[in-house]
Design a protein around this motif. Structure first.
Motif, PDB file in Angstrom:
ATOM      1  N   SER A  30       6.760  -6.091  -2.272  1.00  0.00           N
ATOM      2  CA  SER A  30       5.729  -6.029  -3.315  1.00  0.00           C
ATOM      3  C   SER A  30       4.451  -5.377  -2.793  1.00  0.00           C
ATOM      4  O   SER A  30       3.741  -4.695  -3.540  1.00  0.00           O
ATOM      5  N   ILE A  31       4.170  -5.555  -1.510  1.00  0.00           N
ATOM      6  CA  ILE A  31       3.030  -4.860  -0.903  1.00  0.00           C
ATOM      7  C   ILE A  31       3.382  -3.387  -0.730  1.00  0.00           C
ATOM      8  O   ILE A  31       2.562  -2.507  -0.994  1.00  0.00           O
ATOM      9  N   VAL A  35       1.588   0.356  -1.766  1.00  0.00           N
ATOM     10  CA  VAL A  35       1.423   1.467  -0.827  1.00  0.00           C
ATOM     11  C   VAL A  35       2.049   2.732  -1.409  1.00  0.00           C
ATOM     12  O   VAL A  35       1.442   3.812  -1.382  1.00  0.00           O
ATOM     13  N   TYR A  36       3.237   2.592  -1.958  1.00  0.00           N
ATOM     14  CA  TYR A  36       3.929   3.732  -2.560  1.00  0.00           C
ATOM     15  C   TYR A  36       3.086   4.334  -3.684  1.00  0.00           C
ATOM     16  O   TYR A  36       2.888   5.550  -3.756  1.00  0.00           O
ATOM     17  N   GLN A  37       2.562   3.488  -4.538  1.00  0.00           N
ATOM     18  CA  GLN A  37       1.740   3.950  -5.649  1.00  0.00           C
ATOM     19  C   GLN A  37       0.472   4.664  -5.155  1.00  0.00           C
ATOM     20  O   GLN A  37       0.038   5.655  -5.730  1.00  0.00           O
ATOM     21  N   MET A  38      -0.103   4.172  -4.067  1.00  0.00           N
ATOM     22  CA  MET A  38      -1.323   4.771  -3.533  1.00  0.00           C
ATOM     23  C   MET A  38      -1.065   6.105  -2.840  1.00  0.00           C
ATOM     24  O   MET A  38      -1.877   7.020  -2.919  1.00  0.00           O
ATOM     25  N   GLN A  39       0.062   6.242  -2.159  1.00  0.00           N
ATOM     26  CA  GLN A  39       0.310   7.423  -1.325  1.00  0.00           C
ATOM     27  C   GLN A  39       1.224   8.472  -1.936  1.00  0.00           C
ATOM     28  O   GLN A  39       1.210   9.628  -1.508  1.00  0.00           O
ATOM     29  N   VAL A  55       4.150  -1.359   6.100  1.00  0.00           N
ATOM     30  CA  VAL A  55       3.658  -2.730   5.903  1.00  0.00           C
ATOM     31  C   VAL A  55       4.101  -3.604   7.077  1.00  0.00           C
ATOM     32  O   VAL A  55       3.307  -4.392   7.610  1.00  0.00           O
ATOM     33  N   ASP A  56       5.343  -3.458   7.490  1.00  0.00           N
ATOM     34  CA  ASP A  56       5.835  -4.239   8.634  1.00  0.00           C
ATOM     35  C   ASP A  56       5.008  -3.972   9.884  1.00  0.00           C
ATOM     36  O   ASP A  56       4.675  -4.893  10.624  1.00  0.00           O
ATOM     37  N   ILE A 153      -3.818  -5.384   3.476  1.00  0.00           N
ATOM     38  CA  ILE A 153      -2.545  -4.997   4.102  1.00  0.00           C
ATOM     39  C   ILE A 153      -2.046  -3.696   3.487  1.00  0.00           C
ATOM     40  O   ILE A 153      -1.646  -2.767   4.199  1.00  0.00           O
ATOM     41  N   ALA A 154      -2.077  -3.614   2.157  1.00  0.00           N
ATOM     42  CA  ALA A 154      -1.618  -2.398   1.467  1.00  0.00           C
ATOM     43  C   ALA A 154      -2.492  -1.202   1.838  1.00  0.00           C
ATOM     44  O   ALA A 154      -1.985  -0.094   2.054  1.00  0.00           O
ATOM     45  N   ALA A 155      -3.793  -1.417   1.920  1.00  0.00           N
ATOM     46  CA  ALA A 155      -4.705  -0.333   2.284  1.00  0.00           C
ATOM     47  C   ALA A 155      -4.436   0.149   3.703  1.00  0.00           C
ATOM     48  O   ALA A 155      -4.432   1.360   3.976  1.00  0.00           O
ATOM     49  N   ASN A 156      -4.201  -0.773   4.608  1.00  0.00           N
ATOM     50  CA  ASN A 156      -3.911  -0.415   5.999  1.00  0.00           C
ATOM     51  C   ASN A 156      -2.602   0.359   6.104  1.00  0.00           C
ATOM     52  O   ASN A 156      -2.519   1.355   6.821  1.00  0.00           O
TER      53      ASN A 156
END
Length: 186
Positions: A30-31, A35-39, A55-56, A153-156
């Protein structure tokens, strides 16, 4: 050995942080979807698997693990009405001027550069993906800290992908891309 000198293995801390996320209804994917949506607009070949891997990697960082453990603990204590006033009310209501939750999340984003910081700010305002669900008060669970930590976390993870893409676009050999990732803790 005193209680203050007990060494806690890094693997135990990471495992506990990952478990807290799962227990609170935040699976890694879900995180990664955030990330996918942002990048995706910047990386046509991006896959959800790459986002999960990013994310991992973020979750391997101690600062992130500590933010998860502290934030979730405070959220749970607020749910159980076990904090003293006025902190109990501030956290339970996610008081608008209470910024400690954002401060912890922003601090966790600082290690991943300006892309992470600005992406975190965007996610904090727009409440993308599971962040919106966590931010919605249901009267049962308190996610005052968790929604912001998930955003961090998603931003990182987004920043990691952006930096790696730039290195690849610059034609750096794969070994150097990996070395830069390790040097910059990305």
């Amino acid at each position: 050995m005193s209680i203050h000198s007990k060494h806690i293995k890094s693997q135990e801390v990471e495992k506990a942080a990952r478990e807290r996320l799962e227990e609170r209804g935040v699976p890694i994917y879900s995180i990664a979807e955030i990330v996918y949506q942002m990048q995706k607009p910047y990386n046509a070949s991006l896959t959800l698997e790459t986002c999960i891997e990013s994310v991992d990697r973020v979750l391997e960082k101690r600062e992130i693990q500590h933010a998860i453990l502290v934030g979730v603990e405070l959220d749970v204590l607020a749910e159980k009405n076990q904090l003293t006033e006025p902190l109990q009310s501030l956290i339970a209501s996610d008081e608008g001027l209470f910024g400690v939750d954002e401060t912890i999340a922003l601090g966790a984003a600082l290690g991943y550069g300006s892309i992470a910081v600005t992406t975190y700010g965007h996610l904090d305002k727009q409440k993308v993906g599971i962040i919106e669900k966590l931010d919605t008060k249901d009267g049962v669970q308190c996610h005052t800290f968790l929604d912001d930590i998930v955003g961090s976390i998603a931003a990182n993870a987004s920043s990691r992908i952006a930096h790696k893409l730039r290195d690849e676009e610059d034609g750096l050999p794969e070994e150097e891309v990996i070395q830069r990732e390790q040097e910059h803790n990305f």
